[in-house]
Design an enzyme around this catalytic site. Structure first.
Site, PDB file in Angstrom:
ATOM      1  N   CYS A  52      63.774  -6.621 -37.496  1.00  0.00           N
ATOM      2  CA  CYS A  52      63.507  -6.565 -36.051  1.00  0.00           C
ATOM      3  C   CYS A  52      63.192  -7.905 -35.396  1.00  0.00           C
ATOM      4  O   CYS A  52      63.921  -8.368 -34.513  1.00  0.00           O
ATOM      5  CB  CYS A  52      62.352  -5.604 -35.794  1.00  0.00           C
ATOM      6  SG  CYS A  52      62.580  -3.945 -36.434  1.00  0.00           S
ATOM      7  N   HIS A  88      57.653  -6.728 -30.019  1.00  0.00           N
ATOM      8  CA  HIS A  88      57.662  -7.162 -31.422  1.00  0.00           C
ATOM      9  C   HIS A  88      57.914  -8.659 -31.601  1.00  0.00           C
ATOM     10  O   HIS A  88      58.550  -9.086 -32.560  1.00  0.00           O
ATOM     11  CB  HIS A  88      58.674  -6.348 -32.244  1.00  0.00           C
ATOM     12  CG  HIS A  88      58.293  -6.287 -33.708  1.00  0.00           C
ATOM     13  ND1 HIS A  88      59.136  -5.792 -34.673  1.00  0.00           N
ATOM     14  CD2 HIS A  88      57.165  -6.680 -34.352  1.00  0.00           C
ATOM     15  CE1 HIS A  88      58.551  -5.858 -35.846  1.00  0.00           C
ATOM     16  NE2 HIS A  88      57.344  -6.398 -35.677  1.00  0.00           N
TER      17      HIS A  88
END
Length: 521
Positions: free
Chosen positions: A68, A124
């Site tokens: 990610c 994130h």
């Protein structure tokens, strides 16, 4: 003065080519596998995604990162993760780490040329300081969460720190925690906020909407009526995963409808991408590609992606031009009429002409997938490897590296999980032996590929055009190619900054912050 004149000339060109600066809706799905969309043959209902793809340009030689944070950091900066210190793992919630604050981001550059910038969904890219948060990195607003994963309904995330469970809410509207989000499926909330953002948008300004879905990342959770659509799927993980994806597809459809309702659709460029390959442990699938999320094999990095809408000239086609997630930064700046002044040296390339015109070639000929000196497998031990003596000083035994050069792809070290996982809905039937399959992957005694060997090569070479499934290592047959690519890896490594992966900070505990994840420094 000359730079200003050039900018004005280019903006005039944009108004001629697009009518106006185009709106940009960038949709990123989380952990979406190569074989998980209808237009790739998946038996999953994704009509809205499929319609956009089939009427746009499908990118079939397009690459993301295997996990990610690295993909999102390269999208936001146009720079390889070896140049931002994010080449190892992801940013974990209790770490004092974030996308370096001296990096210039995509929304910051878009704001310079008049765009309204909004993030809905997952960030994130770090949160330990307020300066790390999206609204301090170029976004006018952020509605969603800051960590890497959470419960779709409660919006809580937990992680163990020194055997103590840190647990808290991770859902915000800009800086404000949203406790009322507890109990509503996140995809519904993101759909609602994204469509509201479009309906409320002041059309005197162009829009940049970064729609970063939580789906289809674990935990596997979906509303029951979506799960019921897949009652025929025997594998529970695949059944719920399919339901999650169809719910996300409905949200994509609602976003498209809102663009049409507001007469914005014709002047909107829509980009759809995954952030990495599918996680086969949790229902995803990358068939027929090798590997999965967190591996450098094609199944971990070849991304589902397409472009649709404003400015795309030759549509309803598939492009085999080489592209990488870092290319979106300079490409979208070009489309928006922005420049790259003030950024650090970019690794991304402007591939707009290759996207929009079927006769144009991509300027990209190679991709550094990563150099991670400390990679280890998350679910199984790294197999022993044979050393590869080379004149470039490349350590082929530790961590992992992958480099694409034209049709060639070279690996050093351990690329990660190596199997070709068949589609769950196919392997869970009476005609296929499933004795080697367990709920979390393959039983160790049943592994058959290179993982079953006592030793594996520490350098492997594949011709990706001829062998996209990576079944035939040809390193022994092309030593000159191996030598050239090892030399390139050594050169890249000289430009790398040390990776940052700090220890967990006990002060990050949400219990010290009213039960909410967020900045603590």
């Amino acid at each position: 003065m000359l730079q200003l004149i050039c900018s004005l000339i280019f903006l005039a060109y944009l108004r001629c080519a697009f009518g106006l600066q185009p709106n940009i809706v960038f949709i990123i799905a989380d952990d979406l596998g190569y074989h998980d969309v209808g237009y790739h043959g998946a038996k999953i209902f994704t009509p809205n995604i499929d319609e956009l793809a089939m009427n746009g340009v499908i990118l079939e030689n397009y690459y993301v990162q295997p996990i990610c944070t690295p993909s999102r950091s390269q999208l936001m900066t146009g720079r390889y993760q070896i140049h931002t210190g994010l080449q190892h793992s992801v940013i974990l919630a209790p770490q004092r780490n974030c996308l370096p604050l001296d990096e210039v981001t995509l929304p910051q550059k878009l704001k310079e040329v008049g765009y309204a910038t909004h993030l809905v969904g997952k960030w994130h890219l770090g949160m330990y300081r307020k300066e790390c948060l999206p609204t301090n990195r170029g976004f006018d607003s952020h509605y969603g969460y800051l960590t890497g994963a959470e419960d779709y309904n409660t919006k809580h995330f937990s992680i163990k720190v020194n055997d103590v469970s840190f647990k808290g809410l991770d859902f915000r509207d800009n800086f404000t925690p949203v406790f009322s989000a507890n109990g509503t499926y996140s995809t519904y909330l993101y759909e609602k906020r994204a469509t509201e953002t479009i309906y409320r948008h002041d059309q005197r300004k162009p829009l940049f909407l970064y729609m970063a879905f939580q789906s289809v990342h674990s935990p596997l959770e979906a509303p029951q009526h979506y799960i019921d659509m897949y009652s025929h799927v025997k594998d529970k993980n695949r059944r719920i995963y399919s339901a999650m994806l169809t719910a996300m597809d409905d949200a994509v459809g609602a976003i498209v409808d809102s663009l049409k309702d507001t007469k914005m659709f014709e002047n909107t460029l829509i980009i759809f991408t995954t952030d990495n390959g599918g996680q086969t442990l949790y229902g995803g699938n990358n068939w027929p590609l090798r590997g999965r999320k967190a591996s450098l094999w094609e199944g971990g990095v070849r991304g589902v992606g397409f472009v649709h809408g404003a400015g795309v000239k030759d549509t309803k086609r598939t492009s085999m031009e080489l592209m990488h997630v870092s290319d979106w930064f300079p490409t979208l700046l070009h489309v928006a009429g922005a420049n790259t002044t003030g950024t650090k040296p970019l690794d991304g390339l402007n591939v707009w002409e290759a996207i929009t015109h079927k006769t144009m070639k991509s300027p990209r000929t190679e991709i550094l997938h990563n150099i991670d000196p400390s990679f280890t497998r998350p679910y199984s031990p790294t197999p022993p490897m044979k050393p590869y003596i080379n004149k470039h000083g490349v350590d082929t035994l530790h961590g992992h590296t992958a480099l694409r050069m034209n049709k060639w792809k070279l690996y050093t070290g351990d690329p990660g999980y190596e199997n070709w996982d068949p589609v769950p809905s196919l392997y869970l039937n009476s005609t296929v032996d499933t004795t080697c399959l367990v709920s979390d992957g393959y039983h160790p005694d049943c592994i058959t590929g290179p993982e079953a060997l006592k030793e594996v090569p520490s350098v492997r070479l594949f011709d990706i055009l001829a062998d996209p499934e990576e079944r035939h290592d040809v390193a022994d047959y092309f030593p000159d190619i191996v030598d050239t690519m090892l030399g390139k890896i050594a050169a890249y490594n000289k430009t790398a900054v040390p990776y940052r992966f700090p220890k967990f900070d006990p002060k990050s505990n949400p219990a010290l912050q009213g039960g909410v994840w967020g900045p603590w420094v």
